[in-house]
Design a protein around this motif. Structure first.
Motif, PDB file in Angstrom:
ATOM      1  N   LEU A   1     -21.268  10.615   7.477  1.00  0.00           N
ATOM      2  CA  LEU A   1     -20.186  11.512   7.080  1.00  0.00           C
ATOM      3  C   LEU A   1     -18.901  10.938   7.663  1.00  0.00           C
ATOM      4  CD1 LEU A   1     -19.212  14.228   5.843  1.00  0.00           C
ATOM      5  CD2 LEU A   1     -19.426  15.177   8.145  1.00  0.00           C
ATOM      6  N   VAL A   2     -17.934  10.696   6.803  1.00  0.00           N
ATOM      7  CA  VAL A   2     -16.635  10.204   7.260  1.00  0.00           C
ATOM      8  C   VAL A   2     -15.690  11.396   7.326  1.00  0.00           C
ATOM      9  CG1 VAL A   2     -14.722   8.628   6.768  1.00  0.00           C
ATOM     10  CG2 VAL A   2     -17.065   7.980   6.120  1.00  0.00           C
ATOM     11  N   VAL A   3     -15.152  11.657   8.491  1.00  0.00           N
ATOM     12  CA  VAL A   3     -14.231  12.795   8.648  1.00  0.00           C
ATOM     13  C   VAL A   3     -12.815  12.250   8.652  1.00  0.00           C
ATOM     14  CG1 VAL A   3     -13.682  14.851   9.984  1.00  0.00           C
ATOM     15  CG2 VAL A   3     -15.995  13.884  10.098  1.00  0.00           C
ATOM     16  N   GLY A   4     -12.084  12.502   7.577  1.00  0.00           N
ATOM     17  CA  GLY A   4     -10.701  12.024   7.458  1.00  0.00           C
ATOM     18  C   GLY A   4     -10.559  10.973   6.368  1.00  0.00           C
ATOM     19  N   GLY A   5      -9.523  11.162   5.551  1.00  0.00           N
ATOM     20  CA  GLY A   5      -9.304  10.256   4.427  1.00  0.00           C
ATOM     21  C   GLY A   5      -7.930   9.622   4.469  1.00  0.00           C
ATOM     22  N   GLY A   6      -7.538   9.118   5.646  1.00  0.00           N
ATOM     23  CA  GLY A   6      -6.324   8.302   5.765  1.00  0.00           C
ATOM     24  C   GLY A   6      -6.711   6.837   5.578  1.00  0.00           C
ATOM     25  N   PRO A   7      -5.843   5.909   5.995  1.00  0.00           N
ATOM     26  CA  PRO A   7      -6.167   4.480   5.850  1.00  0.00           C
ATOM     27  C   PRO A   7      -7.521   4.111   6.466  1.00  0.00           C
ATOM     28  CG  PRO A   7      -3.864   4.733   6.405  1.00  0.00           C
ATOM     29  CD  PRO A   7      -4.470   6.109   6.486  1.00  0.00           C
ATOM     30  N   ALA A   8      -7.878   4.705   7.607  1.00  0.00           N
ATOM     31  CA  ALA A   8      -9.166   4.369   8.229  1.00  0.00           C
ATOM     32  C   ALA A   8     -10.330   4.911   7.399  1.00  0.00           C
ATOM     33  CB  ALA A   8      -9.218   4.925   9.656  1.00  0.00           C
ATOM     34  N   GLY A   9     -10.295   6.210   7.120  1.00  0.00           N
ATOM     35  CA  GLY A   9     -11.417   6.828   6.405  1.00  0.00           C
ATOM     36  C   GLY A   9     -11.612   6.249   5.016  1.00  0.00           C
ATOM     37  N   LEU A  10     -10.508   5.947   4.333  1.00  0.00           N
ATOM     38  CA  LEU A  10     -10.630   5.413   2.970  1.00  0.00           C
ATOM     39  C   LEU A  10     -11.106   3.961   2.973  1.00  0.00           C
ATOM     40  CD1 LEU A  10      -7.497   7.078   1.305  1.00  0.00           C
ATOM     41  CD2 LEU A  10      -9.916   7.698   1.012  1.00  0.00           C
ATOM     42  N   THR A  11     -10.797   3.217   4.041  1.00  0.00           N
ATOM     43  CA  THR A  11     -11.358   1.865   4.147  1.00  0.00           C
ATOM     44  C   THR A  11     -12.867   1.948   4.361  1.00  0.00           C
ATOM     45  OG1 THR A  11      -9.309   0.990   5.061  1.00  0.00           O
ATOM     46  CG2 THR A  11     -11.302  -0.297   5.480  1.00  0.00           C
ATOM     47  N   ALA A  12     -13.282   2.866   5.242  1.00  0.00           N
ATOM     48  CA  ALA A  12     -14.722   3.052   5.457  1.00  0.00           C
ATOM     49  C   ALA A  12     -15.405   3.435   4.142  1.00  0.00           C
ATOM     50  CB  ALA A  12     -14.965   4.129   6.513  1.00  0.00           C
ATOM     51  N   ALA A  13     -14.736   4.270   3.345  1.00  0.00           N
ATOM     52  CA  ALA A  13     -15.313   4.695   2.065  1.00  0.00           C
ATOM     53  C   ALA A  13     -15.574   3.488   1.166  1.00  0.00           C
ATOM     54  CB  ALA A  13     -14.371   5.678   1.372  1.00  0.00           C
TER      55      ALA A  13
ATOM     56  N   ARG B   1      -3.782   4.155  -3.746  1.00  0.00           N
ATOM     57  CA  ARG B   1      -4.491   2.930  -4.146  1.00  0.00           C
ATOM     58  C   ARG B   1      -5.822   2.798  -3.415  1.00  0.00           C
ATOM     59  NH1 ARG B   1      -0.233  -2.015  -5.130  1.00  0.00           N
ATOM     60  NH2 ARG B   1       1.411  -0.772  -6.085  1.00  0.00           N
ATOM     61  N   GLN B   2      -5.817   3.147  -2.138  1.00  0.00           N
ATOM     62  CA  GLN B   2      -7.076   3.050  -1.375  1.00  0.00           C
ATOM     63  C   GLN B   2      -8.140   3.970  -1.975  1.00  0.00           C
ATOM     64  OE1 GLN B   2      -5.692   3.336   3.041  1.00  0.00           O
ATOM     65  NE2 GLN B   2      -7.696   2.362   2.959  1.00  0.00           N
ATOM     66  N   ARG B   3      -7.724   5.176  -2.296  1.00  0.00           N
ATOM     67  CA  ARG B   3      -8.670   6.149  -2.842  1.00  0.00           C
ATOM     68  C   ARG B   3      -9.194   5.687  -4.202  1.00  0.00           C
ATOM     69  NH1 ARG B   3      -8.762  12.384  -2.211  1.00  0.00           N
ATOM     70  NH2 ARG B   3     -10.278  12.906  -3.772  1.00  0.00           N
ATOM     71  N   GLU B   4      -8.269   5.232  -5.026  1.00  0.00           N
ATOM     72  CA  GLU B   4      -8.672   4.775  -6.362  1.00  0.00           C
ATOM     73  C   GLU B   4      -9.657   3.605  -6.263  1.00  0.00           C
ATOM     74  OE1 GLU B   4      -5.574   4.292  -9.608  1.00  0.00           O
ATOM     75  OE2 GLU B   4      -6.275   2.233  -9.345  1.00  0.00           O
ATOM     76  N   THR B   5      -9.392   2.689  -5.329  1.00  0.00           N
ATOM     77  CA  THR B   5     -10.275   1.525  -5.177  1.00  0.00           C
ATOM     78  C   THR B   5     -11.670   1.956  -4.725  1.00  0.00           C
ATOM     79  OG1 THR B   5      -8.352   0.223  -4.540  1.00  0.00           O
ATOM     80  CG2 THR B   5     -10.497  -0.757  -4.096  1.00  0.00           C
ATOM     81  N   ALA B   6     -11.720   2.842  -3.729  1.00  0.00           N
ATOM     82  CA  ALA B   6     -13.030   3.294  -3.226  1.00  0.00           C
ATOM     83  C   ALA B   6     -13.780   4.067  -4.304  1.00  0.00           C
ATOM     84  CB  ALA B   6     -12.829   4.143  -1.972  1.00  0.00           C
ATOM     85  N   GLU B   7     -13.041   4.900  -5.055  1.00  0.00           N
ATOM     86  CA  GLU B   7     -13.710   5.697  -6.093  1.00  0.00           C
ATOM     87  C   GLU B   7     -14.236   4.828  -7.225  1.00  0.00           C
ATOM     88  OE1 GLU B   7     -11.782  10.111  -5.414  1.00  0.00           O
ATOM     89  OE2 GLU B   7     -10.806   8.809  -6.880  1.00  0.00           O
ATOM     90  N   ARG B   8     -13.621   3.689  -7.423  1.00  0.00           N
ATOM     91  CA  ARG B   8     -14.103   2.752  -8.438  1.00  0.00           C
ATOM     92  C   ARG B   8     -15.556   2.336  -8.150  1.00  0.00           C
ATOM     93  NH1 ARG B   8     -10.163  -2.056 -10.358  1.00  0.00           N
ATOM     94  NH2 ARG B   8      -8.770  -0.290 -10.602  1.00  0.00           N
ATOM     95  N   TYR B   9     -15.920   2.359  -6.857  1.00  0.00           N
ATOM     96  CA  TYR B   9     -17.296   2.011  -6.472  1.00  0.00           C
ATOM     97  C   TYR B   9     -18.148   3.255  -6.252  1.00  0.00           C
ATOM     98  CZ  TYR B   9     -15.494  -2.668  -5.913  1.00  0.00           C
ATOM     99  OH  TYR B   9     -14.924  -3.886  -6.154  1.00  0.00           O
TER     100      TYR B   9
END
Ligand SMILES: Cc1cc2nc3c(=O)[nH]c(=O)nc-3n(C[C@H](O)[C@H](O)[C@H](O)COP(=O)(O)OP(=O)(O)OC[C@H]3O[C@@H](n4cnc5c(N)ncnc54)[C@H](O)[C@@H]3O)c2cc1C
Length: 318
Positions: A15-27, A71-79
């Motif tokens: 479970l990743v808590v937080g969706g900033g640059p760190a959390g979205l990179t982990a995603a 952009r980070q979110r869109e990239t992670a969601e692509r996968y």
């Protein structure tokens, strides 16, 4: 695409808590590792305040914080990354290993999520200066929080730094030795007890120190105006750096007993694991430099370590 979403009764790999640059990179990393994970994000990234960043590599013309997040979110969601809005309000150890997170998903919807690992990427919030309409002043570049980030854009300007004690002085010295020979430190009424060495730094860089309280701080056109007590001196600056500090969102880790330093940031090992087994941390909550590239680096390290150590099979191995 995501193979399937974990239900509330099924333990996630992470479970990743937080969706900033760190959390979205982990995603992005977890999605590409084909792990079963979810990001829960309360939507208050510090990065959302960035008008334009010029120190994130690859963006020669600069990029805004909201655009980085988009952009980070869109990239992670692509996968197939599973990124949802909500707030993790509690984290407990689960019998048999792992964790259970209590989640407030808004509109009265609450749920529990089980996860073998948790990556805390909850970031920090700035202690704001007492100034009318801080968001507007930040967008206009009149108020700034991070000379490492954007001191270059303030070079040779007339700069005020507000802050107390050695943190305030440290930031004033950083700005004065790197970017401007016109720096004033406003201690907002607190007296600055300097060691001879610190006094030497301040003098060498010709930093003006004003310890009188500031009775009014406001934007005046394209400048910042500060009024002191006593003589009632009116001061004008091009830029004000706030060195009032950050509140680190580490409550969930601290409640589990994770070690932290006196500033409140959590201590991690080389794999970004906290002192609580299975609880990892990335980004601003981790002791060290609070920068986007560092947050991304932590997240890459943590996600890879979790994937390598994860006892559970990947989604395809089920
Ligand atoms: C004005 C300004 C300019 C900056 N400029 C730059 C720059 O040019 N370059 C640079 O490298 N850095 C810059 N920074 C710093 C940068 O914003 C941070 O380093 C970065 O945002 C840290 O990322 P993070 O993912 O750790 O935390 P954050 O970006 O703060 O994200 C944390 C996320 O976790 C969420 N969260 C918190 N608690 C919970 C919870 N309990 N449950 C669910 N979600 C939760 C928050 O809502 C948030 O969305 C700047 C900062 C500011 C304020």
């Amino acid at each position: 695409m995501s193979r399937r979403r974990a239900g509330t009764d099924e333990a996630l790999d992470c479970l990743v808590v937080g969706g900033g640059p760190a959390g979205l990179t982990a995603a992005l990393y977890f999605a590409r590792f084909r792990r079963r994970f979810r990001v829960i994000d309360a939507g208050a990234s510090r990065a959302a305040w960035i008008p334009t960043s010029h120190n994130v590599p690859f963006f020669a013309e600069g990029i805004s914080g909201p655009e980085i997040l988009r952009r980070q979110r869109e990239t992670a969601e692509r996968y197939g990354a599973d990124i949802v809005s909500g707030t993790v309000t509690g984290l407990q150890r689960r019998d048999g290993g792992g964790f259970v997170a209590s989640v407030d998903a808004g509109a009265g919807a609450n749920m529990d999520i089980g996860a073998r690992h948790v990556l805390l990427a909850t970031g920090a919030a700035d202690i704001e200066p007492q100034l009318p309409d801080v968001p507007d002043a930040v967008q206009r570049g009149l108020v700034r929080y991070c000379p490492i980030c954007d001191g270059y854009e303030s070079r040779d300007l007339k700069i005020a730094v507000i802050g107390h004690g050695s943190a305030g002085l440290g930031e004033a010295v950083f700005v004065a030795r790197t970017y401007s020979d016109n720096v004033t430190l406003l201690t907002l009424g607190s007296s600055l007890e300097l060691s001879p060495e610190e006094r030497g730094h301040a003098e060498r860089h010709r930093i003006r120190i004003i310890e009188a309280p500031i009775t009014a701080l406001e934007t005046a056109g394209n400048r910042i105006a500060a009024m002191t007590t006593g003589g009632g001196e009116a001061l004008q600056f091009d830029v004000l750096y706030s060195a009032l500090g950050l509140r680190y969102r580490t409550d969930l880790a601290v409640a589990l007993g994770a070690a932290h330093d006196p500033t409140g940031t959590v201590i991690v090992d080389d794999h970004c694991q906290t002192t609580v087994k299975g609880l990892y941390a990335a980004g601003a909550v981790v002791r060290g430099l609070d920068q986007i590239v560092i947050a991304m680096g932590h997240a890459a390290v943590a996600a890879t370590a979790i994937h390598n150590r994860c006892e559970l099979p990947t989604v395809d191995e089920n």
